[in-house]
Design an enzyme around this catalytic site. Structure first.
Site, PDB file in Angstrom:
ATOM      1  N   ASP A  10      -6.944   4.576  -4.380  1.00  0.00           N
ATOM      2  CA  ASP A  10      -7.712   4.325  -3.283  1.00  0.00           C
ATOM      3  C   ASP A  10      -8.305   5.712  -3.107  1.00  0.00           C
ATOM      4  OD1 ASP A  10      -7.935   2.311  -0.926  1.00  0.00           O
ATOM      5  OD2 ASP A  10      -7.237   4.385   0.236  1.00  0.00           O
ATOM      6  N   LYS A  46       1.034  -1.123   0.030  1.00  0.00           N
ATOM      7  CA  LYS A  46       0.133   0.045  -0.024  1.00  0.00           C
ATOM      8  C   LYS A  46       0.790   1.085  -0.014  1.00  0.00           C
ATOM      9  CE  LYS A  46      -4.349   1.304   0.165  1.00  0.00           C
ATOM     10  NZ  LYS A  46      -5.551   0.401  -0.367  1.00  0.00           N
TER      11      LYS A  46
END
Ligand code: NDP
Length: 450
Positions: free
Chosen positions: A170, A130
């Protein structure tokens, strides 16, 4: 958080906390998994000796870097960028990029850790990672967004590649930002490769990728209800958020005959007891995606109620879909959900329910699909985008949607398989944790001590 009773779990968590001081979101995510995995591997001598769980909680590496960019007024601005490469035992690192002022190393470590289990559950060869930056895209011009994305990618490009690490979007990173970042990667490296997913259709993107997370969240709910011989038809639904995941969750719910009674943003919640129409949702999509508006404008625009500063969870609804951000359902919200007769929750956002709320929901017997299972549709279609890029092919909407459905149904089956209780009900958290863990752990065992 309640005190940990299990001695082994308490000892394990003391180690995690002392190695990662102050990283509260990361501690929370690890504890949620360790609660199920520590007892599961208690008697597994090999997993213990090879320190599999300890190794899974230690990222392979974290890169942190300065992002310097120039705003429209000619001021030099500085942000901090990160990439957490958590685990690549079963495939290249894969996970989104978040641009939001609340981004910290702890937040990205929790997201990367969760991503490992989620990606494993999809059955695709994807590791977990991430990234992001503490950059606030709100109020920035298109040019400023472009300059920021280019500056961010100039550094990130040193650490990613189609076989190494494949980021996606995201919070705060959608198709436009992925386009700017992909363009910069291509300029720097002079290669055209599937290094990012969520790309535009014209340059290697997959059909259904924007819709995939929200649709998948609904397919998971559908699978849970069908196991109870129930359906989505006419169910009243509370959706939080009004971004990518929330919009397509609402779209699929309306298509399947459910009533979307709420949506929200960080300023408050709208409420329409009879359910939003397709036209209402189109209006909200334009408001959010094209005008950068606030949900309060829905009162005038489409005649909803608006509760300033509130989350939707105290409103009447049978099904709940948290699709905004982490820890958006706390104990008081869980109590409200139980009181108003909620029967099932499918998590669109990552870790939207805090530990006390999880306990209350479990105690009340509400079906509850955790994010790592319920929102895996996004990364699953990202995986399919990688396959299409490698094959130099593009699949139709129907083909991708069919793959997506199949993957979510198989995740549901894995959760049932590993999480079924003696009374026939399912602990979806336990099922997802164990099924996600098994595949990665077995690969790590095969590699020895690396
Ligand atoms: P977007 O940026 O498109 O939308 C985020 C939404 O959540 C907005 O409505 C935003 O409101 C709201 N929000 C964000 N932060 C807060 C906060 N602190 N308090 C209240 N509301 C907040 O993001 P996505 O829809 O892409 O992501 C939503 C969630 O889904 C995240 O948890 C993300 O990690 C998760 N997710 C996303 C995937 C994807 O494919 N996009 C895949 C898997 C998970 P406002 O506009 O006011 O900021």
């Amino acid at each position: 958080m309640a005190e940990i009773q299990d001695k082994d779990l308490a000892k394990f968590m003391r180690g995690v906390v002392s190695r990662n001081p102050g990283e509260l979101e990361f501690h929370q995510a690890v504890q949620e998994v360790a609660m199920d995995i520590v007892p599961y591997i208690k008697d597994n001598e090999r997993m213990q000796r090879m320190r599999i769980l300890e190794r899974m909680t230690e990222p392979d590496r974290i890169v942190s870097f300065r992002v310097t960019w120039e705003d429209d007024a000619g001021n030099i601005r500085v942000n901090r960028g990160y990439r957490v490469q958590q685990n690549n035992a079963i495939g290249p690192y894969k996970g989104g990029i978040r641009f939001h002022p609340t981004v910290t190393q702890s937040v990205l470590k929790f997201l990367a850790f969760e991503q490992v289990f989620k990606n494993s559950l999809t059955g695709l060869p994807l590791g977990g990672g991430k990234g992001g930056a503490d950059f606030n895209p709100k109020g920035k011009s298109d040019r400023e967004i472009m300059r920021f994305c280019q500056a961010f990618m100039t550094e990130l490009s040193k650490y990613i590649g189609q076989f190494t690490d494949v980021p996606a979007g995201d919070i705060g990173v959608g198709g436009r930002e992925v386009g700017y970042m992909f363009g910069q990667f291509k300029r720097l490296k002079d290669t055209f490769e599937g290094v990012l997913t969520g790309k535009g259709i014209e340059f290697g993107g997959s059909r259904i990728r924007p819709e995939a997370t929200g649709y998948g969240v609904v397919y998971m709910m559908q699978a849970m209800l069908e196991r109870q011989n129930d359906s989505l038809k006419d169910k009243t639904c509370l959706v939080s958020g009004s971004g990518n995941v929330a919009q397509f969750c609402a779209e699929k719910l309306i298509e399947l005959g459910a009533k979307v009674c709420s949506m929200s943003d960080s300023s408050g919640t709208i409420y329409k007891p009879e359910g939003l129409t397709r036209a209402d949702l189109d209006w909200i999509m334009t408001l959010k995606n094209e005008r950068g508006g606030r949900m309060s404008e829905c009162v005038e625009g489409i005649g909803t109620k608006f509760y300033e500063g509130n989350r939707p969870w105290a409103l009447p609804g049978q099904l709940a879909f948290p699709c905004a951000t982490q820890n958006e359902i706390e104990a008081a919200d869980a109590i409200a959900l139980v009181k108003t007769g909620c029967i099932a929750i499918s998590e669109g956002a990552n870790m939207p329910t805090d530990p006390d709320a999880i306990d209350i929901i479990r105690e009340a017997g509400i079906m509850h699909a955790p994010s790592k299972a319920a929102n895996a549709g996004g990364v699953a279609v990202s995986g399919l985008e990688m396959s299409q890029n490698s094959l130099r092919m593009s699949w139709s909407r129907e083909e991708v949607d069919a793959h997506l459905k199949e993957i979510i149904l198989s995740i549901h089956e894995k959760c049932v398989d590993k999480g079924i209780r003696e009374d026939g009900t399912v602990d979806y958290f336990k099922g997802a944790n164990i099924a996600g863990f098994d595949k990665v752990a077995n690969a790590m065992l095969a590699y020895g001590a690396v």
